[in-house]
Design an enzyme around this catalytic site. Structure first.
Site, PDB file in Angstrom:
ATOM      1  N   ARG A  26      62.770  24.893  55.656  1.00  0.00           N
ATOM      2  CA  ARG A  26      63.892  25.037  54.293  1.00  0.00           C
ATOM      3  C   ARG A  26      63.726  23.537  53.698  1.00  0.00           C
ATOM      4  O   ARG A  26      63.178  22.723  54.330  1.00  0.00           O
ATOM      5  CB  ARG A  26      65.087  25.337  54.712  1.00  0.00           C
ATOM      6  CG  ARG A  26      65.530  24.288  55.829  1.00  0.00           C
ATOM      7  CD  ARG A  26      66.740  24.318  56.390  1.00  0.00           C
ATOM      8  NE  ARG A  26      67.296  23.896  57.616  1.00  0.00           N
ATOM      9  CZ  ARG A  26      67.246  22.423  57.854  1.00  0.00           C
ATOM     10  NH1 ARG A  26      67.236  21.798  57.266  1.00  0.00           N
ATOM     11  NH2 ARG A  26      67.572  22.205  59.466  1.00  0.00           N
ATOM     12  N   HIS A  46      73.249  14.343  67.922  1.00  0.00           N
ATOM     13  CA  HIS A  46      72.199  15.062  67.492  1.00  0.00           C
ATOM     14  C   HIS A  46      72.287  15.436  65.926  1.00  0.00           C
ATOM     15  O   HIS A  46      71.662  16.204  65.439  1.00  0.00           O
ATOM     16  CB  HIS A  46      71.668  16.253  68.324  1.00  0.00           C
ATOM     17  CG  HIS A  46      71.403  15.866  69.610  1.00  0.00           C
ATOM     18  ND1 HIS A  46      70.284  15.193  70.134  1.00  0.00           N
ATOM     19  CD2 HIS A  46      72.060  16.039  70.956  1.00  0.00           C
ATOM     20  CE1 HIS A  46      70.217  14.855  71.210  1.00  0.00           C
ATOM     21  NE2 HIS A  46      71.075  15.521  71.720  1.00  0.00           N
ATOM     22  N   GLU A  73      64.523  21.948  76.542  1.00  0.00           N
ATOM     23  CA  GLU A  73      63.376  20.892  76.258  1.00  0.00           C
ATOM     24  C   GLU A  73      63.785  19.582  77.089  1.00  0.00           C
ATOM     25  O   GLU A  73      64.890  19.294  77.103  1.00  0.00           O
ATOM     26  CB  GLU A  73      63.411  20.838  74.889  1.00  0.00           C
ATOM     27  CG  GLU A  73      62.228  19.967  73.987  1.00  0.00           C
ATOM     28  CD  GLU A  73      62.525  19.944  72.745  1.00  0.00           C
ATOM     29  OE1 GLU A  73      62.064  20.712  71.960  1.00  0.00           O
ATOM     30  OE2 GLU A  73      62.977  18.933  72.342  1.00  0.00           O
ATOM     31  N   LYS A 101      62.495  28.543  67.877  1.00  0.00           N
ATOM     32  CA  LYS A 101      62.298  27.263  68.158  1.00  0.00           C
ATOM     33  C   LYS A 101      61.233  27.456  69.291  1.00  0.00           C
ATOM     34  O   LYS A 101      60.011  26.839  69.361  1.00  0.00           O
ATOM     35  CB  LYS A 101      63.278  26.298  68.390  1.00  0.00           C
ATOM     36  CG  LYS A 101      64.083  26.371  67.451  1.00  0.00           C
ATOM     37  CD  LYS A 101      63.653  25.677  65.871  1.00  0.00           C
ATOM     38  CE  LYS A 101      64.829  25.820  64.941  1.00  0.00           C
ATOM     39  NZ  LYS A 101      64.397  25.480  63.775  1.00  0.00           N
TER      40      LYS A 101
END
Lengths: 165, 504
Positions: B295, B236, B201, B116
């Site tokens: 995916r 999340h 992040e 990522k």
């Protein structure tokens, strides 16, 4: 037979007259009650109004899941209730609380130790199951009495993890 | 060109892929763990092979065994589904090395997007805005991360570089709590993906999570299938998705802009097959690239419902080297679709997972309802895999119709044996903020409660009291009446009646 059902602060006096009639708080209703193929899903017709709900037995009382709302209901035989009232005192609030594994899993950590004072909502054990780490919290204030598991242990459902006094 | 597909997955998604293969007239090969011998994907496939013991590490993550089975069964291609090996570039590469098709992107695209941190710097390089964080720095040690954290600022998120589905993700409010959270994030990432690397992040508050589905074929065509609104999450983990997004709504210009940025991000890594670009969108409609999922997504059915494109079949067509069936101009979003993820979790008990046997199951049916599931009565929900039991998808002409239809379907849905989060979804459908489409990624955790709504019908508690009393009464009678053991085939009411007569 007369019962008193308690939901939170509300009490409902329900008399079962016969297999088709009950009296709720003085008013008579026609009921038709069936368990759906022996499962905890029940179908109830009250004066022809149709309801379907799950009814689960709990340690103390019943859980009824109706239209997406969960009700915790204590049902007492009226005579038992009078007897208890005359003896004075409600159901025991204190006593030992046993934290049992709600599902099989792996103990990730035990952030408390024996003899430690804890308050309601404190994390007692972190259990990994279904790829998630789940925090098992204390339902009340107390002292950690006996810790029976350590990180790395695999536990079965309902296995006692620790006790709170 | 292949005619036989091995599905390297389990549960509802394995069933979903088998269905697509069947409809395309292709042979299917299932793989399963010892815990899944009775699973639906094993029963529905043409062939099935045992992988190993229940834990994923010894079964569904055994890339070597899966490839060996693919060769033994003469499968031409492998569909990885989502989770497990779906985003492992080494697995995709190993398939290709063995002459097997991989129904997904090229290994190089998975690698570029799969890390990522690298993904963020790659798309940032092609002019796509990203959320500030430790992008493009590769794998950092705990010390480095702790050093960099105050520069990004709190609150921030620790995320698994190999991640997805909220696993290995932690929210950090201060530097003091960060070391412990890093530790648990790495542990969870290691357990879920076999890779403990994490990155940081900045946490954007009040933002929405909106993603764009894209499809790309080997002929160089890249199209997007509009957006999915995925802001309703807990820890999340997505719980409910809808398409279109009520936030984007009639703003066709925003939709097109996000769509073309998504297409650009996919092209930046030479993407082939189905993929999803996730964006965070702030209240001023600024959007930032979050990550790309290389995916098939769990929530793909809502896009199928509003575009009439069968995404899994398109995946297979693309993997066979064919051209996509649709051009961008042909893609129109019509109607409204909502998906509720039905998990074996008890919403009344802190969403704790619930395991056990499904004793009884009544699926919702009727107009506009789709259920994707891998379970049936008698199936055991084990603690080894994630808690998704099924996906309930409805489509309506309008959002209003979709919500009312979902409400109706949730009430019909009966699962006995394990606790599920269906009541959570029912509460959500009744929530005024949800109805108005006013929610962000914090809504479930901060503004949502399972308490009974104020304006509920006043007779419901009474009905619940009657139900509990009748059940308690029957139990008490039964306990008093059992003289001989064994099944009674007489209704409890008859017993009650007899008991009453005796005592009259």
């Amino acid at each position: 037979m007369k019962y008193v059902a308690t939901i939170g602060d509300n009490e409902y006096t329900i008399e079962i007259v016969d297999e088709r009639h009950i009296i709720l708080d003085g008013e008579t209703y026609e009921v038709d009650f069936e368990s759906v193929s022996g499962q905890p899903v029940h179908s109830l017709l009250v004066d022809s109004k149709s309801y379907e709900a799950y009814v689960y037995p709990e340690d103390q009382g019943w859980q009824v899941l109706l239209h997406g709302n969960l009700y915790l209901i204590d049902v007492e035989d009226e005579r038992e209730r009078r007897l208890r009232a005359s003896l004075g005192g409600g159901p025991a609030e204190k006593g030992e609380y046993l934290l049992r594994a709600p599902m099989p899993g792996l103990v990730v950590s035990v952030p408390v130790s024996e003899g430690e004072a804890i308050s309601k909502g404190d994390v007692l054990v972190i259990l990994e199951s279904m790829k998630m780490q789940n925090e098992l919290k204390s339902p009340r204030d107390g002292t950690v009495e006996r810790v029976r598991v350590k990180p790395g242990d695999s536990v079965e459902q309902k296995e006692t993890l620790l006790s709170v006094a | 060109m292949f005619n036989k597909v091995l599905i390297a997955n389990r549960g509802e998604i394995a069933v979903r892929i088998i269905r697509a293969c069947r409809e395309l007239g292709m042979q299917t090969v299932a793989v399963y763990s010892e815990a899944d011998r009775h699973a639906l994907h094993v029963r529905y496939s043409d062939e099935a092979y045992l992988l190993g013991p229940a834990p994923s590490r010894e079964s569904y993550l055994r890339a070597d065994k899966i490839i060996e089975i693919a060769k033994r069964s003469h499968s031409g291609a492998i569909h990885p589904g989502y989770g497990f090996l779906a985003e492992r570039a080494d697995f995709a590469q190993a398939c290709l090395d063995e002459g097997l098709g991989f129904i997904g992107p090229k290994p190089s695209s998975i690698a570029a997007m799969g890390d990522k941190a690298v993904a963020r710097s790659t798309v940032a390089g092609s002019g796509v805005p990203v959320v500030p964080g430790t992008e493009g720095e590769g794998s950092l040690s705990d010390d480095d991360l702790l050093k960099v954290a105050p520069e990004i600022g709190f609150p921030l998120l620790i995320k698994a570089t190999a991640g997805g589905g909220g696993k290995g993700m932690r929210e950090v409010r201060s530097l003091e709590e960060m070391p412990a959270l890093l530790n648990s994030a790495r542990r969870e990432a290691e357990a879920s993906f076999g890779d403990g690397n994490v990155y940081l992040e900045k946490l954007l508050e009040g933002a929405r999570h909106i993603e764009i589905q894209i499809l790309a074929d080997t002929q160089g065509n890249v199209i997007h299938l509009g957006e999915r609104e995925c802001s309703l999450q807990r820890r999340h983990q997505k719980l409910l998705e809808e398409s279109p997004s009520p936030f984007v709504g009639d703003d066709q210009e925003l939709r097109e802009r996000m769509g073309s940025v998504a297409v650009r991000a996919a092209q930046a890594v030479d993407y082939i097959n189905a993929g999803t670009i996730e964006f965070l969108v702030d209240k001023d409609k600024n959007f930032y690239f979050l990550e790309m999922n290389t995916r098939l997504q769990v929530e793909h059915p809502i896009t199928e419902a509003v575009t009439n494109v069968d995404i899994v079949k398109e995946q297979i067509r693309i993997a066979r080297g064919r051209q996509m069936r649709h051009t961008q101009e042909e893609i129109r979003l019509t109607g409204w679709a909502i998906e509720c993820r039905v998990n074996a979790e008890d919403p009344y008990n802190n969403f704790l997972p619930s395991t056990g046997r499904i004793d009884h199951l009544i699926l919702p049916t009727g107009p506009g309802v789709r259920v994707d599931t891998g379970v049936y009565p008698g199936f055991e929900i084990s603690p080894y895999y994630d808690s998704l039991i099924s996906k309930l998808i409805v489509r309506g002409e309008t959002r209003g119709e979709a919500i009312l239809r979902m409400r109706r379907a949730l009430e019909e849905y009966k699962i006995v044996g394990v606790r599920t989060n269906i009541p959570f979804h029912q509460h959500l459908m009744d929530s005024h903020r949800f109805m108005a489409g006013q929610y962000d990624t914090r809504f479930v955790e901060e503004r949502f409660s399972m308490e009974a709504p104020e304006d509920e019908s006043e007779t419901l508690p009474e009905i619940a009291a009657i139900l509990a009393t009748l059940v308690a009464h029957n139990e008490a009678q039964r306990a008093a009446q059992i003289i001989q053991r064994g099944e009674r085939d007489v209704s409890n009411w008859k017993w009650v009646g007899r008991w009453e007569r005796i005592h009259r």
